[in-house]
Design an enzyme around this catalytic site. Structure first.
Site, PDB file in Angstrom:
ATOM      1  N   ASP A 450     140.630 107.534  38.483  1.00 32.62           N
ATOM      2  CA  ASP A 450     139.651 107.529  37.486  1.00 32.62           C
ATOM      3  C   ASP A 450     139.997 108.381  35.947  1.00 32.62           C
ATOM      4  O   ASP A 450     140.859 108.934  35.917  1.00 32.62           O
ATOM      5  CB  ASP A 450     138.592 108.552  38.498  1.00 32.62           C
ATOM      6  N   ASP A 513     128.943 103.066  38.751  1.00 34.27           N
ATOM      7  CA  ASP A 513     128.455 104.164  39.772  1.00 34.27           C
ATOM      8  C   ASP A 513     126.999 103.887  40.111  1.00 34.27           C
ATOM      9  O   ASP A 513     126.716 104.344  41.055  1.00 34.27           O
ATOM     10  CB  ASP A 513     128.368 105.814  39.025  1.00 34.27           C
TER      11      ASP A 513
END
Ligand code: GLA
Length: 693
Positions: A450, A513
């Site tokens: 990430d 997301d």
């Protein structure tokens, strides 16, 4: 040969199966664009137009299409390259010095050698052709052969000319949780600029261009190119005053300055480009096929379970084991432990940089969870964010100088974190060793990498906008060499790193997301125009969705996520027996159709209904899958007709619908189509079909 040199040695015709691209060198050495479009059969037809100045205010450089315009002379248009020599000269004047041809198994490459007429500075224009895919990769390599450094102020990888005005330009806009929002705008006079300045590539726009002449999925001309780069890109589209449209793309010059030391060369990121005379579908098919065959790692992607939305930072070994057991019961093949397992990581406030296992959460080490997962015959994956550090973390306390910063300024945090200056050798070593140790010590199959904040306050170095990601590419490439079976997922606050630069180095994209199954249909639809389905990670998550607040039936959520590489992100410990049963059925079905979804040919089908159906088809050899979604039925509650694509006209196909099997010819299914009526809100259907033997 797909690359043909004209008899006078001044014209190059580059042909793929259905397209051609041509340019030539004129008598003054200018590399001039001649053609891009449907296939041409003879290089001898190509002529170099004589250049005459229209007026003193319209110099020849402005009116002639150039392959690689440099900054200098009477050029006022966008340039691909601007360099400053040690003596302060900021003009480039190139000479043509010949060409080279090279050939591989399914590619041919032409390199045009250019050299500055005064300075020992070379520019090699690369044209790598993949005839079977109707694609070409363009890039440029610049080299400093002088004793002094040269500063590169602008480096775009290529310029393209499209001989039309009033084209449509499409790309995506967006932000966190809303990536990949497709837009199309008419190109008119002036310029369109898309770019990223944050160090990521794709929350806001994506590094590609699509220019079309009122094309549809299956008709009309489309010119496209995708930049193989992550991070700060820029792309300019300009309708010139001379009746054409030009487009270029490359490293964003914003705040960026690249130094070329004596003897040093630099390869600009390639642009993967092509032309379609048959609409957007051909563009997507060519890119998808190329990505599967030439860019991506082989093998089908496992069905994963990721515990992030279920537990967020409240991670502990026993709960994760419970989740893993349940995930196994549903049919998942890979268990991914997300954020929160390391350091003092109980929220976004702390932990990043301290990559030791948190003993409170894992008193017997990570082994306990990994052993449990492996005991279930599942693969194990783990989340890391190696480029970042929290101010409170031990790492930052020990190495405050490891972050991007100015000595005299306070550095901004975002998500309570700083970005590590990965161009420092000691930082590179730290990141590589941390990951190498993790992969060596533990039986890990999957890394979710990430990067949750943009880069800022870079310090005096103006090259980090380009170098940062090169270092990350290098670290992951080295890790993969040593740990070749580990898959890497590229995540940057969701879909911030979806591009053709990172694909191939990393294996999968975390698409967004935003896991709302309805929002995802839009995100996935525009994603699919350029990027391959196999890399598109899609999860089924809980309702109400944390972002949209929507309630969507579990079947629709599964169908939406089954359009990519399936994952489950629900708190499955709360599943009812019915939800468990439905999940088992869906995951079983996904495994059956997985080769068709992940490696088949993908079609965005036309919806002739007034109701907003989303219709998709996947086809691999003799087998196919149809998806139909109706998020909301409108007054009138109309059905739709699914007109399939890519079938054999005379073959017969059997479709397994919820109403029973239907057998029809390919011509019927493609022409007449299959009537379908869904009703209610968030209705969906999945139909498998195959060719009769
Ligand atoms: C980012 C990712 C999420 C999750 C969190 C963890 O937002 O996109 O999927 O991993 O970080 O902090």
């Amino acid at each position: 040969m797909s690359i043909v040199v004209g008899t006078k040695n001044d014209v190059f015709l580059l042909s793929t199966e259905n397209t051609s691209y041509a340019f030539g060198i004129d008598d003054r050495g200018l590399v001039r664009h001649l053609y891009w479009g449907k296939k041409l059969t003879s290089a001898e037809d190509l002529e170099m137009p004589v250049l005459t100045e229209v007026s003193t205010n319209d110099p020849v450089f402005e009116i002639t299409p150039e392959e690689f315009p440099v900054h200098g002379g009477l050029r006022y248009k966008e340039h691909c390259l601007k360099a400053t020599f040690a003596d302060g000269t900021r003009e480039l004047v190139y000479q043509y010095c010949g060409y080279d041809l090279e050939e591989g198994e399914d590619w041919e490459e032409l390199v045009i050698h250019l050299k500055d007429e005064h300075y020992a500075f070379t520019m090699d224009l690369h044209y790598k052709l993949y005839p079977r895919y109707d694609l070409m990769e363009r890039s440029v390599v610049v080299k400093n052969e002088m004793e002094e450094p040269i500063q590169i102020e602008q480096l775009h990888s290529a310029q393209f000319h499209i001989p039309y005005e009033n084209l449509n330009f499409s790309n995506v806009h967006g932000h966190w949780g809303a990536e990949e929002q497709q837009f199309t705008q008419r190109v008119s006079y002036g310029k369109i600029l898309i770019e990223n300045r944050r160090g990521t590539s794709s929350h806001n726009h994506n590094p590609y261009f699509i220019l079309d002449r009122d094309a549809t999925e299956t008709t009309g001309e489309v010119f496209f190119g995708a930049l193989r780069m992550t991070g700060n890109f820029s792309g300019v589209v300009e309708q010139t005053p001379y009746g054409e449209t030009l487009v270029q793309m490359g490293i964003n010059p914003h705040d960026c300055l690249l130094q070329l030391a004596p003897g040093q060369s630099l390869r600009a990121p390639a642009i993967l480009c092509g032309y379609s005379a048959t609409g957007f579908e051909t563009m997507s098919h060519n890119l998808h096929r190329f990505a599967l065959d030439h860019i991506m790692s082989k093998g089908l992607r496992p069905v994963l379970y990721n515990s992030w939305e279920a537990t967020e930072f409240h991670v502990n070994c026993q709960d994760q084991i419970k989740l893993a057991n349940k995930a196994k019961e549903l049919g998942a093949e890979l268990f991914v432990l997300d954020d929160g397992w390391f350091g003092e990581r109980h929220s976004i406030q702390n932990g990043l940089g301290d990559w030791y296992v948190n003993e409170g959460k894992f008193p017997n080490g990570l082994e306990e969870l990994i052993d449990a997962v492996k005991g279930l015959d599942m693969k194990f994956g783990i989340w890391v964010e190696p480029e970042m550090v929290n101010p409170k973390a031990q790492l930052y306390q020990e190495h405050p100088d490891w972050i991007y910063h100015y000595d005299t300024r306070v550095t901004d945090t975002s998500r309570v974190q700083y970005v590590l200056n990965v161009t420092k050798p000691e930082v590179q070593e730290f990141i590589y060793n941390m990951l190498d140790n993790l992969l060596t010590r533990y039986d890990i199959d999957y890394i979710k990498w990430d990067a949750n904040r943009p880069i800022s306050q870079t310090g005096p170095q103006r090259d980090i906008w380009y170098k940062h990601i090169q270092v990350i590419y290098g670290i992951v490439t080295a890790l993969k060499k040593k740990h070749p079976d580990v898959l890497f997922e590229a995540c940057a606050s969701g879909g911030g790193r979806i591009d053709y630069g990172i694909l191939g180095i990393f294996d999968d994209f975390w698409t967004s997301d935003n896991t709302d199954a309805y929002d995802r249909l839009y995100i996935q639809n525009s994603y699919s125009r350029i990027y391959p389905i196999k890399a598109m990670r899609a999860w089924v998550t809980d309702c109400p969705n944390f972002l949209s607040g929507r309630m969507i039936p579990l079947t629709f959520r599964y169908h939406s996520a089954m359009m990519g590489s399936l994952g489950i992100g629900c708190n499955i410990l709360k599943f009812t027996p019915e939800e468990v049963e439905l999940s088992q059925k869906m995951i079983r079905q996904y495994k059956e159709i997985r080769p068709i979804i992940q490696e088949g040919t993908f079609y965005r089908l036309d919806n002739p209904s007034a109701d907003s159906y989303f219709l998709y088809e996947y086809l691999k050899e003799d087998k196919g899958v149809l998806f139909a979604f109706l998020p909301q039925s409108k007054v009138g509650h109309r059905g739709t007709t699914i007109r399939l694509r890519g079938l054999e006209e005379n073959a017969r196909y059997t479709l397994h619908t919820s109403q029973g099997d239907i057998t029809k010819s390919g011509s019927y299914l493609m022409g007449h189509g299959l009537p379908l009526r869904l009703s209610g809100d968030y209705a969906s259907a999945l139909v498998q079909f195959e060719k009769n033997q």
